[in-house]
Scaffold this motif. Sequence first.
Motif: not given
Lengths: 323, 323
Positions: A291, A294, A302-303, A305-308, A310, A312
């Motif tokens: 996540x 990606x 690709x980022x 990082x991901x926030x809580x 997002x 899923x």
Amino acid sequence: MRQLAAFSFCAAFLLAGCAAPAAEEARPDPSSRYTFWRPAPVEGAVEPSEVVANSAASDWRPVEPENLLVMDLEDGGRVVIELAPDFAPVHVANVRAFARANWWDDATIYRVQDNYVAQWGNNEAEAPMPPGVVESPPAEYERPIEGLSIRPLGFPDSYAPMVGHSGGWPVAFDPEGGEAWLTHCYGAVGVGRDLSPDTGRGGELYAVIGHAPRHLDRNIATIGRVIEGIAYLSARPRGTGNLGFYDEAKSERPIPIARIRLAADMPDSERPRFEVMRSDSDAFSAFVTGRANRGGSFFIRPAGGVDLCNVNVPVRRVAGSVA
Amino acid sequence: MRQLAAFSFCAAFLLAGCAAPAAEEARPDPSSRYTFWRPAPVEGAVEPSEVVANSAASDWRPVEPENLLVMDLEDGGRVVIELAPDFAPVHVANVRAFARANWWDDATIYRVQDNYVAQWGNNEAEAPMPPGVVESPPAEYERPIEGLSIRPLGFPDSYAPMVGHSGGWPVAFDPEGGEAWLTHCYGAVGVGRDLSPDTGRGGELYAVIGHAPRHLDRNIATIGRVIEGIAYLSARPRGTGNLGFYDEAKSERPIPIARIRLAADMPDSERPRFEVMRSDSDAFSAFVTGRANRGGSFFIRPAGGVDLCNVNVPVRRVAGSVA
């Protein structure tokens, strides 16, 4: 002592300039006075759907029938909610008591506010409480961190000292204060209340249908999340009354609920069955990495990082479960 | 040099343990090895709606008619989008050219994916391009930070080294690399593309209708945001085809668009007029403080933080503007 692993990991985070745990290389230069945190994408990004497809049976936990709330709408829609008794036990017990008393027969979805919540139930002021309902529940807005096994997300959060997942639930926590709490991610279900925190018994519930309103965290009892059928709430016409309430003077009609039951009270042959990916599985760690980074042929950067909200957390129907 | 203020501010942030800027007191003990970041609520929390109500005329900037895209649906809905030429100038120029060529007459909203995007337009492969449309636009996924005046949000972000607002737009930026980019907050509008980054001319657009899919940032051209009428997209039935496309085999019908015009091309008497709160105003700083520290009688524990996409930059109609 998963928490301890989390904390020391976080301390390393702070010292190293808060880089992503998934990438050991490419840490920022901590002497840079300009860098707060620098996401570092993983080499060979991961496709989250492939992680799910390749997971093992042991990577999942069942949703207990006693924690599975099934809301059937008169138009045929079904919204399925997993309850979280580890976070709001009195409110969850109340919800079970309301369900067993058929409290929501003839109730409605009466509020749909864009990018915020859909809300349903029966007015608690207008009827006697069913047996077993605690009329002034405690403000179960947080709980002790002890007893939880939290997998830290590994990325900064805008609201809380730390965030992560425990038992498949997206949680925030404060290691110093010792509290943890369920967060208002998309699909989160909470208990509507009046201004006083000891109001709101569980007879009127809401689900988040927009960008996570995390400012509600620790201000209201969060009791679970929608694991199937959220679109039966999110795709509804928005109410034009104050706060998205349906304005019956403008012929906006609340949406009738047929009934809300616990799966535990349904005949075995009618019971839907679900599984949630375990937060403590390697598959979930790979999923979070995916996540945040990606894979597939679409993403060019690709980022890292991901926030809580997002992440899923994956949910699936058990094979052979009734629809 | 607003950026420099941002950076030195951020450096102080890092050294002090990343406390909220709005609260000078109550900083965490930086020697604690457990605390990553500790939100510090403001004393006497602020009600954001009161900030808006008490703002001055100078706290707002007009939306230029050349940047105002008005989408009228055949069912009477109107979705209004502000374009962001400072971030994706070629794509925005393309969108203007498409509008002026009546490209979207008889187009449809053909994809609505829950907690993700609604998408509309005409298939670019099936018609000659109108005059002025650049057929292979550059990948305008980020821009130099120079030339922007960014107000830093002041809270950590899960995706980017820093975030803040510039000209009313929610942006992320990397002070070290020198790039800034528009973010995929709720309502953000982007240009659909194929796998190659030089595809996607602007004839097919999407808007975010769920929790911010920030993993799309820097992977696709973000060209603006919906400033009115998002519910005409978000409250639609979800498509059951792959990725939320309407499945016509299942009698799911795309939603007809009547036309999409620039306000600049509408008769003066028909033109809607909007204003956006200026990011460099004191009112906006007070608004952000309020979003991070909600006042009013409901909130018992202000969060002390807010994420970029939960700020919700205020927009208002100019008094006397046509509906």
